[in-house]
Design a protein around this motif. Structure first.
Motif, PDB file in Angstrom:
ATOM      1  N   PRO A 274      55.562  35.269  47.978  1.00  0.00           N
ATOM      2  CA  PRO A 274      56.426  35.070  46.807  1.00  0.00           C
ATOM      3  C   PRO A 274      56.014  33.867  45.968  1.00  0.00           C
ATOM      4  CG  PRO A 274      57.752  35.495  48.740  1.00  0.00           C
ATOM      5  CD  PRO A 274      56.352  35.330  49.219  1.00  0.00           C
ATOM      6  N   LEU A 275      55.571  32.794  46.636  1.00  0.00           N
ATOM      7  CA  LEU A 275      55.203  31.604  45.864  1.00  0.00           C
ATOM      8  C   LEU A 275      53.932  31.836  45.061  1.00  0.00           C
ATOM      9  CD1 LEU A 275      55.996  28.648  48.275  1.00  0.00           C
ATOM     10  CD2 LEU A 275      57.083  29.198  46.118  1.00  0.00           C
ATOM     11  N   ALA A 276      53.058  32.694  45.544  1.00  0.00           N
ATOM     12  CA  ALA A 276      51.799  32.938  44.844  1.00  0.00           C
ATOM     13  C   ALA A 276      51.884  34.160  43.945  1.00  0.00           C
ATOM     14  CB  ALA A 276      50.667  33.097  45.852  1.00  0.00           C
ATOM     15  N   ALA A 277      53.096  34.616  43.669  1.00  0.00           N
ATOM     16  CA  ALA A 277      53.255  35.863  42.909  1.00  0.00           C
ATOM     17  C   ALA A 277      52.496  35.879  41.576  1.00  0.00           C
ATOM     18  CB  ALA A 277      54.729  36.142  42.688  1.00  0.00           C
ATOM     19  N   PRO A 278      52.519  34.795  40.780  1.00  0.00           N
ATOM     20  CA  PRO A 278      51.790  34.867  39.503  1.00  0.00           C
ATOM     21  C   PRO A 278      50.314  35.189  39.675  1.00  0.00           C
ATOM     22  CG  PRO A 278      53.228  32.967  39.536  1.00  0.00           C
ATOM     23  CD  PRO A 278      53.269  33.544  40.915  1.00  0.00           C
ATOM     24  N   THR A 279      49.689  34.550  40.669  1.00  0.00           N
ATOM     25  CA  THR A 279      48.274  34.841  40.914  1.00  0.00           C
ATOM     26  C   THR A 279      48.090  36.286  41.341  1.00  0.00           C
ATOM     27  OG1 THR A 279      48.018  32.573  41.623  1.00  0.00           O
ATOM     28  CG2 THR A 279      46.237  34.071  42.162  1.00  0.00           C
ATOM     29  N   LEU A 280      48.998  36.759  42.181  1.00  0.00           N
ATOM     30  CA  LEU A 280      48.858  38.139  42.653  1.00  0.00           C
ATOM     31  C   LEU A 280      49.031  39.127  41.502  1.00  0.00           C
ATOM     32  CD1 LEU A 280      50.764  37.781  46.012  1.00  0.00           C
ATOM     33  CD2 LEU A 280      48.323  38.081  45.700  1.00  0.00           C
ATOM     34  N   ILE A 281      49.944  38.810  40.596  1.00  0.00           N
ATOM     35  CA  ILE A 281      50.125  39.692  39.427  1.00  0.00           C
ATOM     36  C   ILE A 281      48.848  39.690  38.584  1.00  0.00           C
ATOM     37  CG2 ILE A 281      51.424  40.011  37.295  1.00  0.00           C
ATOM     38  CD1 ILE A 281      53.861  38.892  38.744  1.00  0.00           C
ATOM     39  N   SER A 282      48.282  38.492  38.381  1.00  0.00           N
ATOM     40  CA  SER A 282      47.031  38.413  37.616  1.00  0.00           C
ATOM     41  C   SER A 282      45.943  39.264  38.262  1.00  0.00           C
ATOM     42  CB  SER A 282      46.545  36.964  37.533  1.00  0.00           C
ATOM     43  OG  SER A 282      47.333  36.240  36.639  1.00  0.00           O
ATOM     44  N   ILE A 283      45.818  39.135  39.581  1.00  0.00           N
ATOM     45  CA  ILE A 283      44.783  39.898  40.278  1.00  0.00           C
ATOM     46  C   ILE A 283      45.020  41.387  40.077  1.00  0.00           C
ATOM     47  CG2 ILE A 283      43.887  40.492  42.565  1.00  0.00           C
ATOM     48  CD1 ILE A 283      44.351  37.624  43.402  1.00  0.00           C
ATOM     49  N   THR A 284      46.284  41.805  40.219  1.00  0.00           N
ATOM     50  CA  THR A 284      46.604  43.230  40.072  1.00  0.00           C
ATOM     51  C   THR A 284      46.199  43.744  38.695  1.00  0.00           C
ATOM     52  OG1 THR A 284      48.479  42.838  41.509  1.00  0.00           O
ATOM     53  CG2 THR A 284      48.463  44.898  40.286  1.00  0.00           C
ATOM     54  N   ILE A 285      46.586  42.990  37.665  1.00  0.00           N
ATOM     55  CA  ILE A 285      46.316  43.474  36.310  1.00  0.00           C
ATOM     56  C   ILE A 285      44.817  43.512  36.039  1.00  0.00           C
ATOM     57  CG2 ILE A 285      46.659  42.975  33.881  1.00  0.00           C
ATOM     58  CD1 ILE A 285      49.331  41.691  34.767  1.00  0.00           C
ATOM     59  N   LEU A 286      44.123  42.450  36.473  1.00  0.00           N
ATOM     60  CA  LEU A 286      42.677  42.428  36.231  1.00  0.00           C
ATOM     61  C   LEU A 286      41.993  43.561  36.978  1.00  0.00           C
ATOM     62  CD1 LEU A 286      41.874  38.639  36.263  1.00  0.00           C
ATOM     63  CD2 LEU A 286      42.112  40.169  34.329  1.00  0.00           C
ATOM     64  N   LYS A 287      42.503  43.869  38.143  1.00  0.00           N
ATOM     65  CA  LYS A 287      41.925  44.967  38.917  1.00  0.00           C
ATOM     66  C   LYS A 287      42.150  46.307  38.196  1.00  0.00           C
ATOM     67  CE  LYS A 287      40.045  46.079  42.865  1.00  0.00           C
ATOM     68  NZ  LYS A 287      38.789  45.539  43.333  1.00  0.00           N
ATOM     69  N   PHE A 288      43.345  46.452  37.664  1.00  0.00           N
ATOM     70  CA  PHE A 288      43.639  47.663  36.900  1.00  0.00           C
ATOM     71  C   PHE A 288      42.702  47.783  35.709  1.00  0.00           C
ATOM     72  CE2 PHE A 288      46.950  50.816  37.180  1.00  0.00           C
ATOM     73  CZ  PHE A 288      47.593  50.487  38.352  1.00  0.00           C
ATOM     74  N   MET A 289      42.567  46.669  34.991  1.00  0.00           N
ATOM     75  CA  MET A 289      41.679  46.694  33.827  1.00  0.00           C
ATOM     76  C   MET A 289      40.253  46.996  34.242  1.00  0.00           C
ATOM     77  SD  MET A 289      43.124  43.465  31.682  1.00  0.00           S
ATOM     78  CE  MET A 289      41.655  43.298  30.697  1.00  0.00           C
ATOM     79  N   GLY A 290      39.848  46.427  35.388  1.00  0.00           N
ATOM     80  CA  GLY A 290      38.497  46.672  35.878  1.00  0.00           C
ATOM     81  C   GLY A 290      38.266  48.146  36.170  1.00  0.00           C
ATOM     82  N   THR A 291      39.255  48.772  36.806  1.00  0.00           N
ATOM     83  CA  THR A 291      39.108  50.201  37.113  1.00  0.00           C
ATOM     84  C   THR A 291      39.079  51.019  35.837  1.00  0.00           C
ATOM     85  OG1 THR A 291      40.413  49.750  39.077  1.00  0.00           O
ATOM     86  CG2 THR A 291      40.030  52.047  38.536  1.00  0.00           C
ATOM     87  N   TRP A 292      39.933  50.650  34.896  1.00  0.00           N
ATOM     88  CA  TRP A 292      39.991  51.370  33.631  1.00  0.00           C
ATOM     89  C   TRP A 292      38.643  51.314  32.914  1.00  0.00           C
ATOM     90  CZ3 TRP A 292      44.179  54.206  32.476  1.00  0.00           C
ATOM     91  CH2 TRP A 292      44.251  54.764  31.215  1.00  0.00           C
ATOM     92  N   ASN A 293      37.932  50.206  33.086  1.00  0.00           N
ATOM     93  CA  ASN A 293      36.661  50.022  32.396  1.00  0.00           C
ATOM     94  C   ASN A 293      35.457  50.442  33.220  1.00  0.00           C
ATOM     95  OD1 ASN A 293      37.345  48.978  29.861  1.00  0.00           O
ATOM     96  ND2 ASN A 293      37.895  47.046  30.817  1.00  0.00           N
ATOM     97  N   SER A 294      35.651  50.714  34.512  1.00  0.00           N
ATOM     98  CA  SER A 294      34.469  50.922  35.347  1.00  0.00           C
ATOM     99  C   SER A 294      33.775  52.229  34.958  1.00  0.00           C
ATOM    100  CB  SER A 294      34.859  50.938  36.826  1.00  0.00           C
ATOM    101  OG  SER A 294      35.633  52.070  37.094  1.00  0.00           O
ATOM    102  N   TYR A 295      32.510  52.129  34.851  1.00  0.00           N
ATOM    103  CA  TYR A 295      31.741  53.288  34.387  1.00  0.00           C
ATOM    104  C   TYR A 295      30.631  53.643  35.371  1.00  0.00           C
ATOM    105  CZ  TYR A 295      28.601  56.143  31.699  1.00  0.00           C
ATOM    106  OH  TYR A 295      27.805  57.174  31.300  1.00  0.00           O
ATOM    107  N   VAL A 296      29.881  52.644  35.792  1.00  0.00           N
ATOM    108  CA  VAL A 296      28.636  52.891  36.510  1.00  0.00           C
ATOM    109  C   VAL A 296      28.879  53.567  37.853  1.00  0.00           C
ATOM    110  CG1 VAL A 296      26.629  51.818  37.529  1.00  0.00           C
ATOM    111  CG2 VAL A 296      27.567  50.927  35.423  1.00  0.00           C
TER     112      VAL A 296
END
Lengths: 365, 377
Positions: A274-296
């Motif tokens: 719970p204390l690290a929630a902001p970082t975990l949210i950031s990781i989640t979103i960046l991961k989502f964006m990464g998947t959305w962009n992954s091509y190779v």
């Protein structure tokens, strides 16, 4: 600029002789006498012998530089400041317009007819708004299939990454064991290796797991998902990021939890996560964006178009006119918009997390 | 209480007698009743945790030894998933790729190869002739396309984008109104699908596209036709839209980093410069840039590496074949070569990947070395 007067100053005392009460007179003269012994640049300054002049309390100190008074200098500075600010804004806004122009062009091209797109006289607004482009794209571009694949892959690779990252960051930040620092250094060193080094062998590994179509085996949807998800369950950078975050949580909390009879496990989930929630949210979103962009990688490990992700789908669907062989840009841009809009929505809602996360991570995906 | 206990465990602080209201109580060892379990250190003091509640057994603090123990098997349990994944998908591939790069005719499906050789590097670097299946005597696309293209891309886009980002972020930092809004606008290119926007660029640079229209290049091409940027055009012309796209795509991240760096610079430097009436460009060159040098170095390293690995933007603009002239493979980059040869010539792909790895390592170390002399920290 205002302080420049200290270098070259000319002191001119302007006095207005008026009738003043006699009691105040000596005080003023005293003050002036205190000011008088100026240590620097005396030869340039012109002084008036105040003792001989009748002085009242309406003393005005006027400092000039290059025969301009302070007010004039202030005014000039203000004008240059305004001009400079205006130019800055002009520059910035012009660049901002250039930066967002491709988005604008994408939108209006998606609404144009083919003939308007290719005509010699380019238009900045569609003369006929073609909403039917989108209808066509929904019928011919498997947007929903690709979107479903992308979301499934994003969700499962994010969950896996979060779990492994949380466990590893916890071990590296809170628990002590032999070789902790050495192991962490090895982890950090792997960040230096370009991902392209891994792709070849990972491809072979995934093939040996039987997740890829071969001469004896046809890939199923689940295997395609597994091939796209499992290799991305570990992210050394995110471990590093979360470890730094976990380290900021005071050790006393851990010991207090221990005294209360909490196990490491429940401390991790009830306090640290719970204390690290902001970082975990950031990781989640960046991961989502990464998947959305992954091509190779999806392009390599999947054979059947329906198993691929949204970027692959977009690149593959050429929207070629069957008769002329030309690319129907209107349809292509409409499909591009469909791919871009979800990312934008994500950005609008999680702008803070994304920008913060990117600022620290700097890695797309 | 946690703090007390921590100090107790570390033995750093003298324990206070009497305990506190929460219930930490120290007793002399002689007076300790036999039933008292608890933590004992150097045989002198025993801490017993007490509570206002009447309980049968005093609290037992369990698992405390985990904190100090150097042999914590639980830690390895927490690390197990990551270690397994790192070994399978990071470390093994690294070693395996290097291994494959020294094998002859590695077959990725069967894992068979015809012995070891150094020839792979020679072949891709155009030093050893190679009889390919389609009859070509030399493997040329790596040296004649991939390496030059990669270097051009890197040395054009990295300095341009860093300078542009620096100017924009300094300008952004100097304004007050709309700063947040403009910052968000400049961040937008980051939040995009690069394939989608690459396609927009290829529309903009199309024969009948906007660029030709604005710059009046509709009859500047061969035979009075429109200027051709993307199809049937030599590499150096096709580089223009590609570089523009890469710069456009890479600027947001740089602005983000530089702006946060700028906001961290102490205002006193600028006030001192103001007192000295230093001109603005001098303030920029003597204060801003030196104080931003850590961020600039970081951006240089990351964007050098990123530019060396350019692939998606080429696919986005020029399509999957990576060429503007049919069959020429003239838009190849090193990474493009790797991906294109994975299944057909796995050994060559591995050799090219190792080549890329070495180049990136050299550049990174070189930049660290150069910056250790110039960077102001």
């Amino acid at each position: 600029m205002l302080f420049e007067e200290e270098l070259e100053q000319q002191v001119v005392e302007e006095e207005q002789v008026e009738e003043t009460p006699l009691e105040e007179k000596p005080e003023v003269v005293e003050e002036v006498h205190q000011e008088q012994p100026q240590p620097e640049k005396e030869e340039k300054a012109q002084y008036i012998d105040f003792a001989s002049v009748k002085v009242n309390n309406n003393l005005v100190l006027s400092i000039t530089e290059a025969s301009k008074t302070v007010d004039q200098i202030k005014k000039a500075e203000k004008v240059t400041h305004i001009i400079f600010t205006a130019l800055t804004y002009l520059f910035i806004v012009a660049l901002a317009l250039i930066v967002i122009f491709p988005f604008y062009w994408m939108i209006i091209t998606s609404l144009k007819t083919y003939s308007e797109i290719t005509q010699e006289q380019q238009t900045f607004f569609p003369s006929v708004v073609m909403w039917t482009n989108y209808v066509y794209v929904f019928q011919h571009f498997n947007f929903l299939t690709y979107m479903k694949n992308t979301i499934v892959v994003a969700i499962f690779s994010t969950i896996g990454t979060l779990l492994t990252t949380i466990f590893a960051a916890f071990a590296f930040s809170r628990l002590q064991f032999k070789g902790r620092e050495a192991l962490f250094m090895v982890f950090l060193a792997t960040m230096m290796i370009p991902g392209e080094m891994m792709v070849i062998s990972n491809y072979i590994t995934v093939a040996s797991f039987g997740w890829i179509t071969s001469s004896t085996h046809t890939q199923t949807l689940m295997e395609a998902y597994a091939a796209m998800i499992v290799p991305f369950w570990v992210s050394v950078f995110h471990i590093y990021l979360l470890r730094q975050n976990f380290k900021q949580i005071p050790n006393e909390l851990y010991l207090a939890a221990k005294v209360d009879g909490k196990s490491d496990w429940s401390y991790l989930w009830k306090v640290m996560v719970p204390l690290a929630a902001p970082t975990l949210i950031s990781i989640t979103i960046l991961k989502f964006m990464g998947t959305w962009n992954s091509y190779v990688w999806p392009n390599l490990v999947t054979e059947i178009p329906q198993y691929r992700l949204i970027s692959n789908g977009l690149r593959e669907s050429s929207f070629q006119n069957a008769d002329l062989g030309t690319i129907e840009y209107g349809y292509q841009m409409a499909a591009s918009i469909l791919v871009t809009v979800p990312l934008f929505l994500l950005f609008i809602f999680f702008r803070k997390y994304i920008m913060k996360g990117v600022g620290r991570a700097g890695i797309k995906g | 209480m946690g703090i007390e206990l921590l100090n107790f465990l570390k033995g750093k602080k003298k324990r206070q007698a009497g305990g506190n209201s929460i219930g930490l109580q120290t007793v002399e060892p002689e007076k300790v009743p036999e039933y008292t379990p608890g933590l004992q250190e150097d045989g002198k003091t025993i801490v017993r945790l007490t509570s206002n509640k009447k309980i049968k057994n005093p609290y037992k603090v369990s698992g405390i030894d985990d904190v100090a123990s150097k042999n914590n098997w639980k830690a390895w349990l927490y690390l197990a998933p990551v270690i397994i994944l790192v070994v399978i998908f990071l470390l093994y591939p690294l070693i395996n790729t290097i291994f494959i790069s020294f094998t002859k005719n590695y077959n990725y499906t069967t894992g068979k190869y015809d012995g070891f050789t150094l020839e792979n590097f020679g072949i891709i670097l155009h030093m050893i002739p190679y009889q390919s299946a389609d009859g070509a005597a030399w493997e040329t696309s790596f040296t004649s396309n991939a390496i030059p293209n990669t270097f051009i891309l890197t040395f054009v886009t990295v300095p341009v984008s860093i300078m542009l980002a620096l100017i924009i972020s300094v300008a952004l930092n100097s304004i007050k109104a709309f700063q947040k809004f403009l910052q968000t606008v400049f961040f937008l290119p980051y939040v995009t699908n690069s394939i989608a926007i690459g396609m927009v660029f290829s529309v903009l640079f199309d024969d009948a596209g906007l660029i030709n229209f604005i710059f009046g290049l509709q009859h500047a091409g061969a035979n009075g036709g429109p200027m051709q940027w993307i199809y049937n055009t030599p590499t150096y012309i096709a580089m223009v839209p590609l570089c523009l796209f890469i710069v456009w795509n890479s600027i947001p991240f740089k602005i983000l980093i530089l702006l946060s760096g700028l906001q961290g610079i102490d205002k006193q430097y600028y006030q001192a410069a103001q007192i000295d009436a230093a001109p603005k460009w001098k303030v920029f060159a003597r204060i801003t840039v030196p104080l931003l040098s850590p961020q600039i170095l970081y951006l240089m390293i990351t964007s050098f590496i990123g530019a060396f690995k350019e692939y998606n933007s080429i696919v986005a603009i020029f399509g999957k074949k990576g060429e503007t002239l049919a069959g020429q493979k003239n838009m190849y980059t090193v990474v493009f070569y790797v991906y294109d040869n994975i299944s057909a010539n796995t050994s060559f792909a591995a050799a090219a990947a190792v080549f890329l790895f070495v180049i990136i390592l050299i550049f990174t170390f070189f930049q660290f070395w150069a910056s250790s002399k110039r960077v102001h920290y």
